[in-house]
Motif scaffolding. Structure first.
Motif, PDB file in Angstrom:
ATOM      1  N   TYR A  84       0.854  -1.187   0.000  1.00 39.88           N
ATOM      2  CA  TYR A  84       0.000   0.000   0.000  1.00 39.88           C
ATOM      3  C   TYR A  84       0.892   1.239   0.000  1.00 39.88           C
ATOM      4  O   TYR A  84       1.858   1.315   0.768  1.00 39.88           O
ATOM      5  N   ALA A  85       0.567   2.216  -0.859  1.00 38.47           N
ATOM      6  CA  ALA A  85       1.431   3.401  -0.965  1.00 38.47           C
ATOM      7  C   ALA A  85       0.626   4.645  -1.295  1.00 38.47           C
ATOM      8  O   ALA A  85      -0.266   4.612  -2.151  1.00 38.47           O
ATOM      9  N   LYS A  86       0.950   5.714  -0.602  1.00 39.91           N
ATOM     10  CA  LYS A  86       0.399   7.015  -0.968  1.00 39.91           C
ATOM     11  C   LYS A  86       1.066   7.519  -2.243  1.00 39.91           C
ATOM     12  O   LYS A  86       2.218   7.165  -2.540  1.00 39.91           O
ATOM     13  N   MET A  87       0.348   8.371  -2.987  1.00 42.68           N
ATOM     14  CA  MET A  87       0.903   9.025  -4.167  1.00 42.68           C
ATOM     15  C   MET A  87       1.217  10.480  -3.821  1.00 42.68           C
ATOM     16  O   MET A  87       0.401  11.162  -3.210  1.00 42.68           O
ATOM     17  N   GLU A  88       2.390  10.940  -4.216  1.00 47.20           N
ATOM     18  CA  GLU A  88       2.744  12.345  -3.986  1.00 47.20           C
ATOM     19  C   GLU A  88       2.427  13.137  -5.247  1.00 47.20           C
ATOM     20  O   GLU A  88       2.997  12.892  -6.314  1.00 47.20           O
ATOM     21  N   LEU A  94       2.284  21.595 -11.073  1.00 43.48           N
ATOM     22  CA  LEU A  94       1.053  21.570 -11.857  1.00 43.48           C
ATOM     23  C   LEU A  94       0.797  22.870 -12.608  1.00 43.48           C
ATOM     24  O   LEU A  94       0.035  22.885 -13.581  1.00 43.48           O
ATOM     25  N   ASN A  95       1.418  23.963 -12.190  1.00 41.34           N
ATOM     26  CA  ASN A  95       1.173  25.255 -12.841  1.00 41.34           C
ATOM     27  C   ASN A  95       1.603  25.265 -14.300  1.00 41.34           C
ATOM     28  O   ASN A  95       1.173  26.111 -15.077  1.00 41.34           O
ATOM     29  N   SER A  96       2.462  24.295 -14.656  1.00 37.55           N
ATOM     30  CA  SER A  96       2.973  24.281 -16.029  1.00 37.55           C
ATOM     31  C   SER A  96       2.005  23.642 -17.012  1.00 37.55           C
ATOM     32  O   SER A  96       2.213  23.694 -18.217  1.00 37.55           O
ATOM     33  N   ILE A  97       0.907  23.022 -16.530  1.00 40.26           N
ATOM     34  CA  ILE A  97      -0.057  22.379 -17.424  1.00 40.26           C
ATOM     35  C   ILE A  97      -1.117  23.401 -17.830  1.00 40.26           C
ATOM     36  O   ILE A  97      -1.853  23.912 -16.990  1.00 40.26           O
ATOM     37  N   SER A  98      -1.171  23.703 -19.120  1.00 43.67           N
ATOM     38  CA  SER A  98      -2.143  24.702 -19.603  1.00 43.67           C
ATOM     39  C   SER A  98      -3.496  24.061 -19.868  1.00 43.67           C
ATOM     40  O   SER A  98      -3.639  22.836 -19.918  1.00 43.67           O
ATOM     41  N   GLU A  99      -4.504  24.901 -20.070  1.00 51.26           N
ATOM     42  CA  GLU A  99      -5.860  24.414 -20.338  1.00 51.26           C
ATOM     43  C   GLU A  99      -5.945  23.698 -21.689  1.00 51.26           C
ATOM     44  O   GLU A  99      -6.826  22.876 -21.911  1.00 51.26           O
ATOM     45  N   SER A 191      -4.121  20.839  -2.845  1.00 47.37           N
ATOM     46  CA  SER A 191      -3.067  20.547  -1.867  1.00 47.37           C
ATOM     47  C   SER A 191      -2.862  19.032  -1.823  1.00 47.37           C
ATOM     48  O   SER A 191      -3.687  18.266  -2.339  1.00 47.37           O
ATOM     49  N   GLN A 192      -1.769  18.624  -1.184  1.00 45.56           N
ATOM     50  CA  GLN A 192      -1.518  17.191  -1.035  1.00 45.56           C
ATOM     51  C   GLN A 192      -2.628  16.543  -0.203  1.00 45.56           C
ATOM     52  O   GLN A 192      -3.066  15.429  -0.498  1.00 45.56           O
ATOM     53  N   GLU A 193      -3.094  17.242   0.827  1.00 43.13           N
ATOM     54  CA  GLU A 193      -4.142  16.701   1.686  1.00 43.13           C
ATOM     55  C   GLU A 193      -5.432  16.494   0.905  1.00 43.13           C
ATOM     56  O   GLU A 193      -6.112  15.465   1.053  1.00 43.13           O
ATOM     57  N   ALA A 194      -5.798  17.457   0.064  1.00 45.61           N
ATOM     58  CA  ALA A 194      -7.008  17.324  -0.745  1.00 45.61           C
ATOM     59  C   ALA A 194      -6.861  16.191  -1.763  1.00 45.61           C
ATOM     60  O   ALA A 194      -7.817  15.463  -2.032  1.00 45.61           O
TER      61      ALA A 194
END
Length: 433
Positions: A84-88, A94-99, A191-194
């Motif tokens: 079992y592993a969390k994903m980071e 993410l700001n570099s991904i355009s619409e 956020s990572q939490e969300a």
């Protein structure tokens, strides 16, 4: 006269006799028929008693490795391993991904560092989304986290060699959903939490009919999900290749084991930290599952008290020949002798386990544990414990109870089976006449 004084006197006597006899024709001292040695050399095989103990609370948290697969062994039973592993998310990127970005493909990369059977090298991997979050706490091998029905990735991987990175395609429905959330800056990636609340993590398993177990390496340099997408160029064409990585290994991860010992000699082994006598009469060691063999050396104490002035020349422990393992399975290359007590728990010294130490080391240290090395030809583990027995005879350090355990109780899944009479402690000693 104390023992040291006796030795010095005998040494002087032997030197004088050697000088005296050097002019004779009958040979050196000790080899003539009329010579009488002042020292008698002997060997004693010390009797022991043993049992099997199931340890509790074997930690599997954040080791950088996780186990997956299925084992069916006639000696120790069935094992099903899940990682079992969390994903980071790496939300700062993410700001570099355009619409206007268009997803091309998504790959899951994973590295393998361990094989239970050396010949079954095709991994029938399946990766599912978790349905609950992994708690940021200590997890042990008996823990598990709920798994959803959503399959994230599946495929067969042929392992040519260990410590290599392999890739499989991610399910495109899952990949598109996640990419659209990242591209549109949805609340799930604020956020990572969300992100963890929406995507709790991944469960790594093999197909249920797979018959081998594997160790996967979890680190952000080799275990990740790569999103390959195209961005808009300065001329308006969508042709600029870009990537975003969701990594594994930096956040909480662990592995869990489902154990089924029914139909084996260990079927009744259910209570932890209690001595157990298997119905087969054999002794067992199983890494991961926390099964160790306990040895009691009370007879060494009796022997040492009977021979208070004996000089320990050498002492050796051997275990074997061990029972033949399942075809394709290599026994652990090393074993340790961990100190325990009547409570049947391993004794810690910080992050280390207290163990019988290598020859010449501090007897109460913990940084240089004695290693019993496996000899494939004789199918026997062998190690020298001369210093330990020497300290024992001198009454400097005496412990009678210890576990025979793998070098890492949570770093592999191999097992060892042997007859109790095939554990031997031999003490070679000398006495002054």
């Amino acid at each position: 006269m104390n023992l040291l004084g006796k030795i010095k006197s005998i040494g002087a006597l032997m030197l004088g006799l050697t000088l005296l006899f050097s002019c004779e024709k009958n040979g050196d001292f000790g080899f003539g028929s009329d010579d009488v040695s002042p020292v008698e050399f002997s060997v004693e095989t010390v009797g022991t008693s043993s049992s099997v103990v199931l340890l509790d609370s074997i930690s599997s948290t954040n080791l950088g490795v996780g186990f997956i697969g299925n084992i069916d062994d006639p000696d120790v039973g069935k094992v099903k391993a899940t990682t079992y592993a969390k994903m980071e998310l790496n939300e700062d990127d993410l700001n570099s991904i355009s619409e206007e970005a268009i997803l091309d493909s998504v790959k899951l990369s994973i590295k393998f560092g361990y094989l239970y059977k050396d010949f079954a090298k095709t991994v029938r991997l399946k990766v599912s989304l978790l349905s609950e979050q992994i708690e940021d706490t200590l997890h042990i091998t008996t823990n598990s986290t709920a798994i959803s029905n959503e399959l994230v990735a599946a495929g067969n991987i042929l392992i040519d060699e260990l410590d290599s990175v392999y890739t499989i395609d991610l399910d495109m429905a899952f990949a598109n959903r996640l990419f659209e959330i990242m591209r549109d800056e949805g609340p799930e990636v604020a956020s990572q939490e969300a992100f963890e609340a929406a995507f709790p993590g991944l469960a790594f398993q093999t197909e249920d009919n797979s018959s081998n177990a594997y160790g996967i390496v979890l680190d952000p340099e080799s275990s990740m999900i790569d999103f390959y997408y195209s961005e808009v160029s300065s001329t308006g064409a969508v042709n600029v290749p870009s990537t975003h990585k969701i990594t594994l290994g930096d956040l909480t991860h662990y592995f869990g084991l489902e154990l089924d010992r029914s139909g084996t000699a260990l079927e009744g082994l259910t209570n932890t930290n209690e001595e157990y006598s298997p119905s087969s009469g054999l002794r067992y060691i199983q890494a991961g599952a926390g099964i160790v063999t306990k040895i009691d050396l009370s007879e060494l104490e009796t022997f040492a008290n009977l021979k208070p002035e004996a000089i320990v020349n050498t002492a050796q422990v051997s275990i074997g020949p061990i029972e033949e393992p399942v075809d394709g399975v290599t026994p652990p290359t090393r074993l340790l002798l961990l100190l325990t007590d009547s409570g049947n728990r391993v004794i810690r010294d910080g992050q280390n386990f207290r163990a019988i130490q290598q020859d010449g080391s501090n007897p109460i240290g913990s940084e240089t544990p004695l290693i019993l090395l496996y000899d494939e030809d004789s199918k026997t583990y062998i190690g020298s414990i001369t210093s330990f027995v020497g300290y024992y005879f001198s009454d400097v350090f005496r412990r009678n109870q210890f576990f025979i355990a793998p070098p890492s109780v949570n770093g592999e899944l191999g097992n060892v089976v042997f007859r109790p009479e095939d554990f031997k402690l031999k003490v070679f000693y000398s006495e002054l006449k």
